[in-house]
Design a protein around this motif. Structure first.
Motif, mmCIF file in Angstrom:
data_model
loop_
_atom_site.group_PDB
_atom_site.id
_atom_site.type_symbol
_atom_site.label_atom_id
_atom_site.label_comp_id
_atom_site.label_asym_id
_atom_site.label_seq_id
_atom_site.Cartn_x
_atom_site.Cartn_y
_atom_site.Cartn_z
ATOM 1 N N THR A 402 0.804 -1.331 -0.005
ATOM 2 C CA THR A 402 -0.075 0.154 0.077
ATOM 3 C C THR A 402 0.913 1.291 -0.006
ATOM 4 O O THR A 402 1.846 1.238 0.954
ATOM 5 C CB THR A 402 -0.864 0.131 1.367
ATOM 6 O OG1 THR A 402 -1.531 -1.215 1.391
ATOM 7 C CG2 THR A 402 -2.228 0.760 0.996
ATOM 8 N N PRO A 403 0.479 2.245 -0.583
ATOM 9 C CA PRO A 403 1.132 3.441 -0.624
ATOM 10 C C PRO A 403 1.070 4.061 0.851
ATOM 11 O O PRO A 403 0.178 3.774 1.467
ATOM 12 C CB PRO A 403 0.388 4.399 -1.520
ATOM 13 C CG PRO A 403 -0.240 3.469 -2.568
ATOM 14 C CD PRO A 403 -0.698 2.355 -1.873
ATOM 15 N N PRO A 404 2.023 4.874 1.228
ATOM 16 C CA PRO A 404 2.904 5.575 0.435
ATOM 17 C C PRO A 404 4.387 4.862 0.620
ATOM 18 O O PRO A 404 5.339 5.474 1.108
ATOM 19 C CB PRO A 404 3.334 6.900 1.220
ATOM 20 C CG PRO A 404 2.790 6.746 2.497
ATOM 21 C CD PRO A 404 1.909 5.482 2.647
ATOM 22 N N TRP A 409 4.888 -0.692 -5.496
ATOM 23 C CA TRP A 409 5.496 -0.475 -6.798
ATOM 24 C C TRP A 409 5.462 -1.886 -7.193
ATOM 25 O O TRP A 409 5.612 -2.412 -8.145
ATOM 26 C CB TRP A 409 6.374 0.552 -7.139
ATOM 27 C CG TRP A 409 6.115 1.657 -7.003
ATOM 28 C CD1 TRP A 409 6.364 2.712 -6.503
ATOM 29 C CD2 TRP A 409 5.267 2.136 -8.087
ATOM 30 N NE1 TRP A 409 5.728 3.921 -6.714
ATOM 31 C CE2 TRP A 409 4.866 3.675 -8.172
ATOM 32 C CE3 TRP A 409 4.464 1.740 -9.365
ATOM 33 C CZ2 TRP A 409 4.168 4.403 -8.884
ATOM 34 C CZ3 TRP A 409 4.049 2.548 -10.103
ATOM 35 C CH2 TRP A 409 3.758 4.090 -9.948
ATOM 36 N N LEU A 412 2.584 -3.583 -8.219
ATOM 37 C CA LEU A 412 1.930 -3.256 -9.246
ATOM 38 C C LEU A 412 2.733 -3.582 -10.400
ATOM 39 O O LEU A 412 2.241 -3.985 -11.582
ATOM 40 C CB LEU A 412 2.224 -1.608 -9.185
ATOM 41 C CG LEU A 412 0.760 -0.940 -8.715
ATOM 42 C CD1 LEU A 412 1.239 0.538 -8.473
ATOM 43 C CD2 LEU A 412 -0.035 -1.228 -9.737
ATOM 44 N N PHE A 413 4.070 -3.774 -10.296
ATOM 45 C CA PHE A 413 4.955 -4.149 -11.655
ATOM 46 C C PHE A 413 4.497 -5.592 -12.020
ATOM 47 O O PHE A 413 4.412 -5.878 -13.129
ATOM 48 C CB PHE A 413 6.427 -4.129 -11.178
ATOM 49 C CG PHE A 413 6.924 -2.613 -11.732
ATOM 50 C CD1 PHE A 413 6.831 -1.526 -11.135
ATOM 51 C CD2 PHE A 413 7.793 -2.720 -12.802
ATOM 52 C CE1 PHE A 413 7.229 -0.221 -11.508
ATOM 53 C CE2 PHE A 413 8.199 -1.357 -13.203
ATOM 54 C CZ PHE A 413 7.955 -0.404 -12.737
ATOM 55 N N PHE A 415 1.854 -7.060 -11.350
ATOM 56 C CA PHE A 415 0.456 -7.205 -11.579
ATOM 57 C C PHE A 415 0.472 -6.752 -13.053
ATOM 58 O O PHE A 415 -0.234 -7.168 -13.991
ATOM 59 C CB PHE A 415 -0.325 -5.903 -10.803
ATOM 60 C CG PHE A 415 -1.702 -6.213 -10.711
ATOM 61 C CD1 PHE A 415 -2.379 -7.360 -9.941
ATOM 62 C CD2 PHE A 415 -2.661 -5.283 -11.153
ATOM 63 C CE1 PHE A 415 -3.760 -7.560 -9.797
ATOM 64 C CE2 PHE A 415 -4.003 -5.370 -10.923
ATOM 65 C CZ PHE A 415 -4.427 -6.622 -10.268
ATOM 66 N N LEU A 416 1.157 -5.638 -13.465
ATOM 67 C CA LEU A 416 1.165 -5.049 -14.822
ATOM 68 C C LEU A 416 1.732 -5.870 -15.776
ATOM 69 O O LEU A 416 1.194 -6.271 -16.882
ATOM 70 C CB LEU A 416 1.960 -3.764 -15.007
ATOM 71 C CG LEU A 416 2.010 -2.954 -16.157
ATOM 72 C CD1 LEU A 416 0.622 -2.148 -16.444
ATOM 73 C CD2 LEU A 416 3.033 -1.850 -16.160
ATOM 74 N N PHE A 480 9.198 4.745 -3.590
ATOM 75 C CA PHE A 480 7.846 4.826 -3.800
ATOM 76 C C PHE A 480 7.462 6.289 -4.728
ATOM 77 O O PHE A 480 6.592 6.382 -5.666
ATOM 78 C CB PHE A 480 6.902 5.063 -2.495
ATOM 79 C CG PHE A 480 5.359 5.600 -2.633
ATOM 80 C CD1 PHE A 480 4.510 4.757 -3.321
ATOM 81 C CD2 PHE A 480 5.116 6.801 -2.521
ATOM 82 C CE1 PHE A 480 3.328 5.169 -3.538
ATOM 83 C CE2 PHE A 480 3.925 7.228 -2.689
ATOM 84 C CZ PHE A 480 2.934 6.425 -3.008
ATOM 85 N N TYR A 482 9.932 8.224 -6.620
ATOM 86 C CA TYR A 482 10.374 7.939 -7.695
ATOM 87 C C TYR A 482 10.917 6.679 -8.112
ATOM 88 O O TYR A 482 12.157 6.370 -8.002
ATOM 89 C CB TYR A 482 11.539 9.026 -7.929
ATOM 90 C CG TYR A 482 12.057 9.266 -9.057
ATOM 91 C CD1 TYR A 482 11.408 9.929 -10.164
ATOM 92 C CD2 TYR A 482 13.333 9.084 -9.504
ATOM 93 C CE1 TYR A 482 11.821 10.214 -11.297
ATOM 94 C CE2 TYR A 482 13.820 9.149 -10.618
ATOM 95 C CZ TYR A 482 13.081 9.921 -11.820
ATOM 96 O OH TYR A 482 13.502 9.933 -12.976
ATOM 97 N N PRO A 483 9.930 5.856 -8.501
ATOM 98 C CA PRO A 483 10.290 4.268 -8.589
ATOM 99 C C PRO A 483 11.437 4.046 -9.721
ATOM 100 O O PRO A 483 12.118 3.046 -9.520
ATOM 101 C CB PRO A 483 8.989 3.709 -9.242
ATOM 102 C CG PRO A 483 8.097 4.766 -9.407
ATOM 103 C CD PRO A 483 8.590 6.020 -8.688
ATOM 104 N N PRO A 484 11.878 4.890 -10.773
ATOM 105 C CA PRO A 484 12.994 4.780 -11.612
ATOM 106 C C PRO A 484 14.154 4.544 -10.625
ATOM 107 O O PRO A 484 14.992 3.813 -11.372
ATOM 108 C CB PRO A 484 13.039 5.882 -12.505
ATOM 109 C CG PRO A 484 11.601 6.516 -12.479
ATOM 110 C CD PRO A 484 11.030 6.160 -11.056
ATOM 111 N N THR A 487 13.633 0.834 -10.747
ATOM 112 C CA THR A 487 13.190 0.343 -12.201
ATOM 113 C C THR A 487 14.112 0.544 -13.312
ATOM 114 O O THR A 487 14.233 -0.111 -14.110
ATOM 115 C CB THR A 487 12.000 0.736 -12.381
ATOM 116 O OG1 THR A 487 11.870 2.150 -12.440
ATOM 117 C CG2 THR A 487 10.866 0.363 -11.452
#
Lengths: 495, 504
Positions: A402-404, A409, A412-413, A415-416, A480, A482-484, A487
């Motif tokens: 869960t955020p924050p 992520w 989410l990644f 999941f995506l 959270f 800035y995920p890059p 990633t």
């Protein structure tokens, strides 16, 4: 004459520098322990930390390089690339973190400190070697190098029957899984005539149809072997007992470094050697993933002890990573999809390692003085030690996805990638599991923040642990926002 | 002022979050200083919002303004794309205003068990999540802001809430999480279909695929949004959360967080999937009218004042959803007006309910009475807010409901007029019931004799800090009621664009 070629080939010393530095450091720690006076044994920990920092420096010095060494029949069996370096760096960071958790625990308990730090560095060495291993034999050696010291570490509390049980259980399961893994590897060698992954990859796609059951069987044995290491359901039974019985910092190590090590090996094998026959084994991973996250989450609902809760939560978290394997595709055009699956697996593992280690650190901090491992004793912790409670809540919220926090992520990644591969049913299973998981993570948060405390005494947390947890939490928040930060690294790190 | 055009929205969104971190560095003992710091942070944020009000190009309110588009997560193609148009801007400003007023109110009173530092930090974090939701033009960004509000609100209810707070907080959390997972699935399906997370590009490029696919995606999005609104039958978390939450939490929930759901419909679900919106409009309309009548009936049965106001939200949000379901300019304008009006009025009512509890230590309607006699100014404010809520012409509550019902007479985009006229009648009955329960509440709480146990007790009238916190809301309720054009003028351009997309 092939053998002489093997013996005489020149070694790229820079490529293996991190492993060399770490091995030498482990040796220094072991020897230094012999000469340290009894009350100065703790110096082994700063020595070990210095060794890991030096290793990290060696890793950084290789940044951006693409090297290979120890060639067999023209293919490097030990490679240095962005993937390997990313995980070597991650192992070093985890190592430092576990050292920070270990220091006060082992110093105040009746432990052989030097021995412990030596074993930990050795196990870490296995992780580093795993990231670079590209043939079956080095993968096997690396996984054993991770496991065997960890078994001894689990049994470090010699006088405690539960610690002995932890070590014994871990040992038996480990031996069994190694045997299965070796059996799978021997089948692969028999089929393809090679132990080098690139050779296996090129020849396994073209084997005749009648051998296909053997491929499935081989992959199945390999998978079962690794499933023990990463504690996937139904091969997870050792994990909660071992985590509970072992000294807690060792549990943290098992749950992060050791597990990530197993996953790295599995990633290398599956994404490098077997994607061309993915159709035959993909369902195995799908089943394993669903079983792992569902059973892990459901059993976690009933836990009353924080280490066991984290153990089952860690099992469930493995399930999400396993989903990435169930997305591997074969045939032309699969490269892009597989790269996505790999990226999300790497992102997940990196974020998982930090948040899980953080949660263990918080649990150890609480249990040290004035607390315990029982979740019921966490009641009202916020009123006693607001910072510790907030940090713990941060790690748990991150584990819940869960955020924050960065854990969002990670989920989410995966999941995506799952939706992108159009495996919708898996995405739905993941979603439902995320809600179940939220329940038990929140139960701890609820106890800490909403319930009344039994005592008003503040929990004393050493500065080393505070700094470690603070850094981990800050990293999770930063990723959270800035995920890059992670990633980008993961994306540029194909095998 | 170029910096304001480019960065104004971002500053207003992130300043509170940065402030929340800064607040943690203040020693716990300095409670007043902490509140002052939070006041300055939200005040400056509101100031940026007011400056943006002057910069906003009202003649061109249909277009996106203060737009900014920067790369954020290249691996999945998510961008930091923000901007506001006439539909988003009023809600954006409303969230800045209400957050500021909440901090002022907290200067007067921090609920048990105290710990103002954590409370203030959570309010600031909430503000970032709420404002961010209204400016996001990228689905991933929208999702993240949407989810950010979850954790702070969970803590706010769970720590500072009423007796049943634990149940309410977990219910709120899991319910919303459940909805947002389906919403996320919808977002990802859209991403796969269109190759982008960008809302503007999606609207321009359209979504391909079968109507089955579009309807499924719409259903996923709608489920997530509907739980937040909340639409009947997904409303069951709301009465618990609103009732148990501390006053400030209820105000923020009612005034702003519910609007995130309805805003999701007009910003995302409708313009991206207009065909599916037409298919679903009758269902949404029917559920909306059920909510109106059901909410009003539940209100009649409530004995707790705060729970009554909570259920009244179900009914009022039903009017907003009915307006959205008409798919025409009247209805959608009315819906957005209704969102703002409900934010002002119900926010005010929750403030009053909280203050009543502070004075009488009870919210049981049967134990209250004669407030007008005992504390006349406070009683008058309660009457004022209650009749605004029932939709008296001249106050803000009127226009949203009126336009929604008017829109239902001639629904847009080929919807069945017969059905919507039935719905209009249903909504009309709802307004009568609403008037009924609110007047009855005024009668029981404000009029009559002062109960014996409060007789002669020093119950204090409206406090100076309460005046400061409430006056902006009281004035805006009147101004929006007298000059509805002030808001409709802003929203209309964007609504016309939306109706154009919907084919009305």
């Amino acid at each position: 004459m092939e053998l002489t070629g093997l013996v005489q080939q020149s070694v790229d010393w820079h490529a293996i520098a991190p492993e060399l530095v770490l091995a030498v450091s482990a040796f220094i720690v072991l020897v230094a322990d012999l000469f340290l006076p009894k009350e100065g044994k703790w110096i082994a920990m700063p020595l070990a930390a210095a060794g890991i920092v030096a290793t990290l420096a060696a890793v950084v010095s290789l940044a951006g390089d693409d090297r290979g060494t120890f060639e067999v029949a023209g293919s490097a069996t030990f490679v240095v690339n962005d993937f390997a370096l990313l995980f070597k760096g991650l192992f070093c960071v985890i190592g430092l973190f576990v050292l920070a958790i270990s220091f006060h625990h082992f110093r105040s308990g009746r432990y052989y400190q030097g021995e412990y730090y030596f074993l930990m560095l050795t196990s870490l060495l296995g992780g580093l070697a795993m990231a670079s291993a590209r043939d079956l034999i080095s993968i096997f050696i690396a996984i054993e190098l991770i496991s065997i010291p960890a078994i001894v570490m689990s049994a470090m509390r010699k006088g405690d029957a539960r610690s002995n049980e932890a070590g014994l259980k871990f040992f038996l399961f480990s031996v069994l899984s190694s045997a299965l893994m070796l059996y799978g590897m021997s089948l692969i060698y028999g089929l393809t005539g090679s132990t080098v992954l690139t050779d296996i990859a090129s020849s396994i796609g073209s084997i005749e149809a009648s051998s296909e059951p053997v491929v499935v069987l081989a992959v199945f044995f390999l998978l079962v072997g690794f499933a023990f290491k990463i504690s996937a359901v139904p091969f997870h039974f050792w994990a909660p007992d071992t985590y509970e019985g072992a000294p807690s910092p060792v549990a943290a190590f098992l749950s992060t470094a050791s597990k990530v090590g197993g996953f790295v090996g599995l990633l290398i094998l599956m994404f490098e050697a077997f994607p061309s026959v993915a159709d035959t084994w993909r369902p195995l991973f799908a089943i394993l993933a669903v079983a792992t996250m569902t059973v892990g989450n459901l059993v976690a609902l009933r836990q009353t002890q924080i280490i066991r809760l984290l153990a089952y939560s860690g099992i469930a978290q493995s399930g999400y990573v396993l989903v990435c394997f169930a997305l591997i595709e074969s045939g032309p055009g699969a490269a892009e999809a597989n790269r996505q699956a790999l990226t999300s697996a790497i992102v997940y593992l990196a974020i998982y390692a930090v948040m899980d280690a953080g949660a263990f650190a918080a649990a150890v901090s609480f249990a040290r003085k004035g607390g315990s491992y029982f979740i019921s004793d966490y009641s009202g912790l916020w009123r006693r030690s607001p910072v510790l409670a907030t940090l713990m809540a941060g790690f748990l919220v991150s584990l819940a996805g869960t955020p924050p926090m960065a854990g969002a992520w990670a989920k989410l990644f995966v999941f995506l990638a799952t939706v992108q591969a159009e495996v919708y049913w898996l995405a739905v299973v993941m979603g439902v599991n995320a809600v179940i998981a939220a329940w038990y993570y929140l139960a701890v948060v609820k106890a800490m923040f909403f319930d009344q405390p039994d005592s008003t005494e503040a929990v004393e947390v050493p500065y080393l642990l505070r700094a470690a947890m603070g850094l981990a939490a800050a990293a999770l928040v930063a990723v959270f926002v800035y995920p890059p930060l992670i990633t980008d690294l993961a994306d540029k790190a194909p095998l | 002022m170029d910096w304001l055009n480019d960065w104004g929205l971002s500053i207003a969104t992130f300043l509170p979050a940065i402030g929340a971190v800064a607040l943690l560095l203040i020693p716990s003992a300095k409670e007043k200083l902490m509140n002052t710091a939070a006041l300055v942070i939200t005040g400056v944020t509101l100031l940026v919002g007011i400056l943006l009000c002057f910069e906003f190009d009202y003649g061109n309110a249909g277009a996106l303004q203060f737009e900014l588009n920067k790369e954020w997560i290249p691996q999945i193609g998510a961008n930091y794309h923000i901007g506001v148009d006439g539909m988003a801007f009023p809600l954006f400003v409303l969230s800045l205003l209400v957050s500021f007023l909440c901090i002022i109110y907290m200067r007067w009173h921090v609920p048990e068990p105290g710990k103002p530092k954590a409370f203030l930090a959570l309010v600031l974090l909430l503000e970032t999540g709420m404002t961010g939701t209204f400016i996001a033009l990228d689905l991933m960004l929208f999702f993240i802001f949407w989810e950010i509000v979850l954790v702070p609100m969970y803590f706010m209810i769970g720590i500072w809430g009423g007796p049943n707070r634990q149940y309410a907080s977990v219910k709120f959390f899991l319910y919303t999480l459940f909805g947002s997972i389906f919403m996320l699935l919808g977002f990802l399906a859209l991403r796969l279909n269109t190759g982008t997370f960008d809302i503007v590009q999606m609207v321009d490029g359209g979504v391909s695929g079968s109507s089955m696919f579009k309807n499924l995606v719409f259903a996923g999005l709608a489920l997530g949004f509907a739980i937040k609104v909340p639409m009947w039958p997904f409303h069951t978390w709301l009465p618990d959360a609103h009732t148990e939450a501390p006053t400030v939490g209820s105000v923020l929930l009612a005034a702003i967080m519910l609007k995130m759901g309805t805003y999701g419909f007009v910003r995302i679900a409708y313009p991206i999937l207009p065909d599916a919106a037409r298919d679903f409009a009758p269902v949404i309309g029917i559920l909306a009218v059920i909510a109106i009548i059901y909410g009003a009936l539940c209100c009649l049965a409530q004995t707790d004042l705060k729970r009554l106001i909570a259920f009244s939200s179900v009914g009022h949000m039903g009017f907003v959803m009915l307006g959205l379901a008409t798919l025409n300019d009247k209805g959608i304008n009315g819906a957005i007006f209704g969102m703002v009006a409900h934010g002002l009025i119900t926010g005010m009512l929750f403030f009053l309910a909280g203050s009543i509890h502070e004075r009488y230590h009870t919210r049981e309607i049967s134990e209250l009475g004669g407030m007008l006699a005992q504390i006349p100014r406070f009683g008058s404010l309660f009457t004022y807010a209650a009749i605004a809520s029932l939709g008296l012409p001249g106050l803000a509550g009127f226009w949203g409901e009126m336009l929604s019902l008017l829109g239902s007479y001639e629904p847009g985009a080929g919807l069945s007029p017969a059905l919507f006229r039935v719905l209009m009648v249903g909504g009309g009955i709802g307004t009568v019931l609403t008037a009924g329960y609110l007047l009855w509440t005024i009668q029981r709480v404000n009029l009559g004799k002062v109960p014996a146990n409060f007789e002669g007790k020093p119950i204090f009238d409206v406090q100076p800090l309460e005046w400061i916190a409430w006056t902006p809301l009281l004035v805006l309720i009147l101004v929006a009621g007298l000059f509805p054009k002030l808001i409709l003028h802003v929203t209309d351009g964007a609504v016309q664009g939306l109706v154009g997309v919907l084919g009305g």
